[in-house]
Design an enzyme around this catalytic site. Structure first.
Site, PDB file in Angstrom:
ATOM      1  N   ASP A  16       0.876  -1.174   0.000  1.00  0.00           N
ATOM      2  CA  ASP A  16       0.000   0.000   0.000  1.00  0.00           C
ATOM      3  C   ASP A  16       0.911   1.221   0.000  1.00  0.00           C
ATOM      4  OD1 ASP A  16      -2.382   1.594   0.336  1.00  0.00           O
ATOM      5  OD2 ASP A  16      -1.885   1.795   2.456  1.00  0.00           O
ATOM      6  N   SER A  17       0.311   2.396  -0.063  1.00  0.00           N
ATOM      7  CA  SER A  17       1.125   3.604   0.057  1.00  0.00           C
ATOM      8  C   SER A  17       1.576   3.808   1.505  1.00  0.00           C
ATOM      9  CB  SER A  17       0.313   4.820  -0.407  1.00  0.00           C
ATOM     10  OG  SER A  17      -0.831   4.961   0.414  1.00  0.00           O
ATOM     11  N   CYS A  79      -4.281  -1.728  -1.966  1.00  0.00           N
ATOM     12  CA  CYS A  79      -4.398  -0.310  -2.288  1.00  0.00           C
ATOM     13  C   CYS A  79      -5.370  -0.183  -3.458  1.00  0.00           C
ATOM     14  CB  CYS A  79      -3.021   0.221  -2.680  1.00  0.00           C
ATOM     15  SG  CYS A  79      -3.029   1.877  -3.357  1.00  0.00           S
ATOM     16  N   GLU A 160      -2.448   8.988   8.250  1.00  0.00           N
ATOM     17  CA  GLU A 160      -0.995   8.785   8.290  1.00  0.00           C
ATOM     18  C   GLU A 160      -0.319   9.689   9.334  1.00  0.00           C
ATOM     19  OE1 GLU A 160       1.015   6.573   6.763  1.00  0.00           O
ATOM     20  OE2 GLU A 160      -0.507   5.613   5.514  1.00  0.00           O
ATOM     21  N   CYS A 192     -10.929   2.740  -0.196  1.00  0.00           N
ATOM     22  CA  CYS A 192      -9.516   3.011   0.077  1.00  0.00           C
ATOM     23  C   CYS A 192      -9.196   2.208   1.327  1.00  0.00           C
ATOM     24  CB  CYS A 192      -9.302   4.509   0.329  1.00  0.00           C
ATOM     25  SG  CYS A 192      -7.656   4.904   0.970  1.00  0.00           S
ATOM     26  N   HIS A 194      -7.235   2.619   3.615  1.00  0.00           N
ATOM     27  CA  HIS A 194      -7.039   3.395   4.850  1.00  0.00           C
ATOM     28  C   HIS A 194      -8.362   3.598   5.611  1.00  0.00           C
ATOM     29  CE1 HIS A 194      -3.138   4.587   3.127  1.00  0.00           C
ATOM     30  NE2 HIS A 194      -2.825   5.123   4.294  1.00  0.00           N
TER      31      HIS A 194
END
Ligand code: DGL
Length: 283
Positions: A16-17, A79, A160, A192, A194
């Site tokens: 993932d990012s 992701c 984040e 997403c 996240h």
């Protein structure tokens, strides 16, 4: 030629990012507790949601080449942005199976609701990948539903930077979800990886009857099936502690990732930094 028995003990690559992919990792640990995992977070280059398709394809190609060097037996793109913009372009270039989160998420959504809201990054929303995947799934099931999409670019930076419980995050979420309330959705897809980290925030805003769809659940189910078919599922009970053998790598600051992820991992993980080398650009 490596035997399938040997290859079954190889890790599953998850990327993932940033910390979004941990929602998929948690699901992997729940459904496939004997598998070991190599986790990569491209934290130096997040958020992916603001990147162009060309950039995302380039980044994902670098990650997959690196995953190959880690001898993974499969990769899960944890992701949505990568799954929406790079999966089709890169899947054929590698000899291990690569799974994206969008189709499993879309299939789960159409089983649950008829008024479907999708929240995702700007890049995912603009790609229309969910609209397409949900429409295809509906056609397969000879069913119908309405779809609403909202891009939520502020969520990833807030998560984040560890601001999940910040009153500002609730305020932002309220703003993003207002069109979903107006549309009277019955199902909300976390488009997403996240966003499941914000599920408690969303619950404060949406009525109790709105069902949440976390594509992580269905992508891991699909991964389990695929490993079974390929004879690559690792079922050795002696490695039941393999979840502790998950190896974490990031392109950015390992300390920062360790700090933030410890909240979901319930421990401080060891995280290594990886510098990805550029690969030849696709023609
Ligand atoms: N978690 C990712 C996704 O599912 C990427 C978010 C981002 O970096 O913008 O789209």
């Amino acid at each position: 030629m490596v035997s399938e028995i040997k290859r079954s003990s190889y890790p599953i690559g998850v990327f993932d990012s940033g910390v979004g992919g941990l929602t998929v990792l948690q699901e992997l640990n729940r459904q496939l507790p004997h598998e070991s995992v190599v986790y990569f977070g491209d934290t130096a280059r997040l958020p992916y949601g603001k990147r162009t398709q060309t950039e995302i394809i380039e980044f994902v190609q670098q990650i997959l080449v690196w995953m190959q060097s880690q001898q993974v037996k499969m990769v899960i793109m944890a992701c949505n942005t990568s799954s929406a913009l790079a999966l089709d372009a890169l899947r054929q270039e590698f000899d291990f199976p690569i799974l994206g989160v969008i189709l499993p998420g879309a299939r789960a959504a159409v089983k649950k609701g008829r008024r479907i809201g999708v929240i995702a990054t700007t890049a995912t929303v603009n790609s229309e990948a969910y609209v397409q995947a949900i429409s295809e799934s509906l056609a397969e099931m000879q069913s119908h539903a309405q779809i609403w999409q909202v891009a939520c670019p502020e969520f990833v930076p807030l998560i984040e930077s560890n601001r999940i419980n910040d009153p500002y995050t609730l305020e932002v979420a309220r703003e993003y979800l207002t069109p979903m309330l107006a549309a009277d959705i019955d199902t909300l897809v976390f488009g997403c990886t996240h966003y499941p980290h914000l599920a408690d925030v969303f619950r404060q805003i949406l009525p109790a009857h709105v069902r949440f769809v976390d594509p992580a659940v269905s992508v891991v189910r699909a991964a389990a099936k695929e490993l079974e078919i390929l004879g690559l599922r690792h079922t050795d009970p002696r490695s039941a502690i393999s979840r502790d053998l998950t190896k974490f790598y990031v392109s950015g600051d390992p300390e920062q990732f360790a700090q933030i992820s410890s909240r979901w991992l319930n421990k401080m993980p060891t995280v290594e930094k990886v510098v990805l080398s550029p690969v030849e650009l696709l023609s």
